[in-house]
Design a protein around this motif. Structure first.
Motif, PDB file in Angstrom:
ATOM      1  N   TYR A 107      64.855  92.864  95.298  1.00 38.34           N
ATOM      2  CA  TYR A 107      63.670  93.446  94.686  1.00 38.34           C
ATOM      3  C   TYR A 107      63.093  94.515  95.598  1.00 38.34           C
ATOM      4  CZ  TYR A 107      63.708  90.123  90.891  1.00 38.34           C
ATOM      5  OH  TYR A 107      64.062  89.426  89.758  1.00 38.34           O
ATOM      6  N   VAL A 108      62.502  95.526  94.973  1.00 39.75           N
ATOM      7  CA  VAL A 108      61.988  96.680  95.699  1.00 39.75           C
ATOM      8  C   VAL A 108      60.472  96.770  95.504  1.00 39.75           C
ATOM      9  CG1 VAL A 108      62.100  99.192  95.928  1.00 39.75           C
ATOM     10  CG2 VAL A 108      64.162  97.912  95.341  1.00 39.75           C
ATOM     11  N   LEU A 109      59.769  96.910  96.619  1.00 38.83           N
ATOM     12  CA  LEU A 109      58.336  97.183  96.605  1.00 38.83           C
ATOM     13  C   LEU A 109      58.152  98.631  97.039  1.00 38.83           C
ATOM     14  CD1 LEU A 109      55.281  96.515  96.576  1.00 38.83           C
ATOM     15  CD2 LEU A 109      55.557  95.750  98.948  1.00 38.83           C
ATOM     16  N   THR A 110      57.505  99.422  96.187  1.00 36.63           N
ATOM     17  CA  THR A 110      57.219 100.812  96.508  1.00 36.63           C
ATOM     18  C   THR A 110      55.710 101.014  96.446  1.00 36.63           C
ATOM     19  OG1 THR A 110      59.307 101.542  95.545  1.00 36.63           O
ATOM     20  CG2 THR A 110      57.622 103.228  95.869  1.00 36.63           C
ATOM     21  N   VAL A 111      55.158 101.564  97.526  1.00 36.14           N
ATOM     22  CA  VAL A 111      53.737 101.888  97.600  1.00 36.14           C
ATOM     23  C   VAL A 111      53.629 103.395  97.771  1.00 36.14           C
ATOM     24  CG1 VAL A 111      51.595 101.532  98.874  1.00 36.14           C
ATOM     25  CG2 VAL A 111      53.237  99.655  98.669  1.00 36.14           C
ATOM     26  N   ILE A 112      52.910 104.033  96.851  1.00 33.50           N
ATOM     27  CA  ILE A 112      52.730 105.482  96.877  1.00 33.50           C
ATOM     28  C   ILE A 112      51.249 105.757  97.109  1.00 33.50           C
ATOM     29  CG2 ILE A 112      52.983 107.648  95.608  1.00 33.50           C
ATOM     30  CD1 ILE A 112      55.106 106.118  93.883  1.00 33.50           C
ATOM     31  N   GLY A 113      50.973 106.580  98.104  1.00 36.44           N
ATOM     32  CA  GLY A 113      49.583 106.877  98.416  1.00 36.44           C
ATOM     33  C   GLY A 113      49.245 108.337  98.280  1.00 36.44           C
ATOM     34  N   SER A 114      47.973 108.570  98.002  1.00 42.88           N
ATOM     35  CA  SER A 114      47.423 109.921  97.995  1.00 42.88           C
ATOM     36  C   SER A 114      46.105 109.863  98.759  1.00 42.88           C
ATOM     37  CB  SER A 114      47.195 110.397  96.562  1.00 42.88           C
ATOM     38  OG  SER A 114      46.570 111.660  96.562  1.00 42.88           O
ATOM     39  N   LYS A 115      46.115 110.425  99.975  1.00 42.66           N
ATOM     40  CA  LYS A 115      44.957 110.368 100.866  1.00 42.66           C
ATOM     41  C   LYS A 115      44.484 108.919 101.036  1.00 42.66           C
ATOM     42  CE  LYS A 115      43.507 114.964  99.529  1.00 42.66           C
ATOM     43  NZ  LYS A 115      42.473 115.784  98.903  1.00 42.66           N
ATOM     44  N   ALA A 116      45.450 108.003 101.118  1.00 41.50           N
ATOM     45  CA  ALA A 116      45.150 106.577 101.097  1.00 41.50           C
ATOM     46  C   ALA A 116      45.047 105.976 102.494  1.00 41.50           C
ATOM     47  CB  ALA A 116      46.213 105.834 100.303  1.00 41.50           C
ATOM     48  N   LYS A 117      44.171 104.984 102.581  1.00 43.48           N
ATOM     49  CA  LYS A 117      44.033 104.155 103.776  1.00 43.48           C
ATOM     50  C   LYS A 117      43.896 102.722 103.287  1.00 43.48           C
ATOM     51  CE  LYS A 117      41.229 103.291 107.849  1.00 43.48           C
ATOM     52  NZ  LYS A 117      40.020 103.684 108.619  1.00 43.48           N
ATOM     53  N   GLY A 118      44.693 101.803 103.887  1.00 43.65           N
ATOM     54  CA  GLY A 118      44.624 100.408 103.454  1.00 43.65           C
ATOM     55  C   GLY A 118      45.884  99.661 103.824  1.00 43.65           C
ATOM     56  N   SER A 119      46.221  98.645 103.009  1.00 41.08           N
ATOM     57  CA  SER A 119      47.424  97.852 103.263  1.00 41.08           C
ATOM     58  C   SER A 119      47.874  97.151 101.997  1.00 41.08           C
ATOM     59  CB  SER A 119      47.165  96.810 104.362  1.00 41.08           C
ATOM     60  OG  SER A 119      46.209  95.877 103.922  1.00 41.08           O
ATOM     61  N   VAL A 120      49.176  96.854 101.973  1.00 41.49           N
ATOM     62  CA  VAL A 120      49.772  96.056 100.903  1.00 41.49           C
ATOM     63  C   VAL A 120      50.648  95.019 101.573  1.00 41.49           C
ATOM     64  CG1 VAL A 120      51.308  96.057  98.904  1.00 41.49           C
ATOM     65  CG2 VAL A 120      49.737  97.981  99.261  1.00 41.49           C
ATOM     66  N   LYS A 121      50.419  93.753 101.231  1.00 35.37           N
ATOM     67  CA  LYS A 121      51.237  92.675 101.781  1.00 35.37           C
ATOM     68  C   LYS A 121      51.814  91.870 100.618  1.00 35.37           C
ATOM     69  CE  LYS A 121      51.367  88.937 105.077  1.00 35.37           C
ATOM     70  NZ  LYS A 121      50.658  88.159 106.085  1.00 35.37           N
ATOM     71  N   LEU A 122      53.115  91.636 100.686  1.00 31.41           N
ATOM     72  CA  LEU A 122      53.824  90.806  99.708  1.00 31.41           C
ATOM     73  C   LEU A 122      54.348  89.594 100.466  1.00 31.41           C
ATOM     74  CD1 LEU A 122      56.474  91.856  97.129  1.00 31.41           C
ATOM     75  CD2 LEU A 122      57.038  90.171  98.847  1.00 31.41           C
ATOM     76  N   THR A 123      54.061  88.398  99.935  1.00 31.60           N
ATOM     77  CA  THR A 123      54.518  87.166 100.576  1.00 31.60           C
ATOM     78  C   THR A 123      55.193  86.286  99.531  1.00 31.60           C
ATOM     79  OG1 THR A 123      52.629  87.246 102.082  1.00 31.60           O
ATOM     80  CG2 THR A 123      53.813  85.163 101.946  1.00 31.60           C
ATOM     81  N   LYS A 124      56.430  85.879  99.826  1.00 27.36           N
ATOM     82  CA  LYS A 124      57.116  84.932  98.939  1.00 27.36           C
ATOM     83  C   LYS A 124      56.492  83.556  99.172  1.00 27.36           C
ATOM     84  CE  LYS A 124      61.403  82.520  98.304  1.00 27.36           C
ATOM     85  NZ  LYS A 124      62.675  82.216  98.937  1.00 27.36           N
ATOM     86  N   LEU A 125      55.982  82.953  98.092  1.00 28.31           N
ATOM     87  CA  LEU A 125      55.350  81.651  98.211  1.00 28.31           C
ATOM     88  C   LEU A 125      56.405  80.562  98.240  1.00 28.31           C
ATOM     89  CD1 LEU A 125      52.406  82.174  95.686  1.00 28.31           C
ATOM     90  CD2 LEU A 125      52.383  82.425  98.182  1.00 28.31           C
ATOM     91  N   GLU A 126      56.124  79.517  98.982  1.00 28.05           N
ATOM     92  CA  GLU A 126      57.036  78.366  99.054  1.00 28.05           C
ATOM     93  C   GLU A 126      57.043  77.627  97.727  1.00 28.05           C
ATOM     94  OE1 GLU A 126      59.051  77.622 101.642  1.00 28.05           O
ATOM     95  OE2 GLU A 126      58.284  79.471 102.555  1.00 28.05           O
ATOM     96  N   GLN A 127      58.229  77.263  97.251  1.00 29.17           N
ATOM     97  CA  GLN A 127      58.322  76.507  96.011  1.00 29.17           C
ATOM     98  C   GLN A 127      58.013  75.043  96.268  1.00 29.17           C
ATOM     99  OE1 GLN A 127      62.266  77.425  94.561  1.00 29.17           O
ATOM    100  NE2 GLN A 127      61.497  79.122  93.372  1.00 29.17           N
ATOM    101  N   LYS A 128      57.353  74.411  95.300  1.00 26.65           N
ATOM    102  CA  LYS A 128      56.968  72.999  95.463  1.00 26.65           C
ATOM    103  C   LYS A 128      58.056  72.078  94.992  1.00 26.65           C
ATOM    104  CE  LYS A 128      52.181  74.202  94.881  1.00 26.65           C
ATOM    105  NZ  LYS A 128      51.009  74.125  94.133  1.00 26.65           N
TER     106      LYS A 128
END
Length: 128
Positions: A107-128
């Motif tokens: 899987y691909v995560l793409t973050v595109i910014g325009s004059k952006a400041k911040g963060s993006v975090k992706l976390t795979k959750l543990e399956q129960k």
């Protein structure tokens, strides 16, 4: 003649300095983009381009997104590498959400910014 050479040198040096300083205003990315284990983090003080990271997931896996938008515009796309995105967000504000994938693969995560400041975090959750 020696004086004239010095003047030309100073003019050229000033011109090069001005060109260098002007180019600094066109920075595309200042930050960090990395993957550790089952987590992807893209943090940026300046984002004027696309940053991409990939992660392997299995059908039924759930990933959590934690997005912080401090300024500018952030667009996000997330999905199977060989298909249309499962999630697309335009002008995303700060928030958290989850996405469950329905197919094994990369899987691909793409973050595109325009004059952006911040963060993006992706976390795979543990399956129960």
């Amino acid at each position: 003649m020696h004086r004239l050479q010095r003047k030309y040198f100073l003019v050229i040096a000033c011109f090069m300095l001005i060109m260098t300083l002007t180019a600094c205003g066109n920075v595309d990315f200042v930050g960090n983009s990395y993957k550790i284990g089952n987590s992807i983090t893209i943090e940026f003080q300046t984002l004027n381009t696309a940053q991409t990271q990939e992660i392997d997931l299995k059908s039924g896996d759930t990933v959590q997104f934690d997005i912080t938008t401090e300024s500018g515009q952030i667009d996000i796309a997330f999905g199977h590498k060989d298909a249309s995105p499962d999630y697309e967000g335009k002008s995303v504000e700060s928030y958290s959400f989850t996405v469950t994938v329905h197919e094994d693969g990369r899987y691909v995560l793409t973050v595109i910014g325009s004059k952006a400041k911040g963060s993006v975090k992706l976390t795979k959750l543990e399956q129960k």
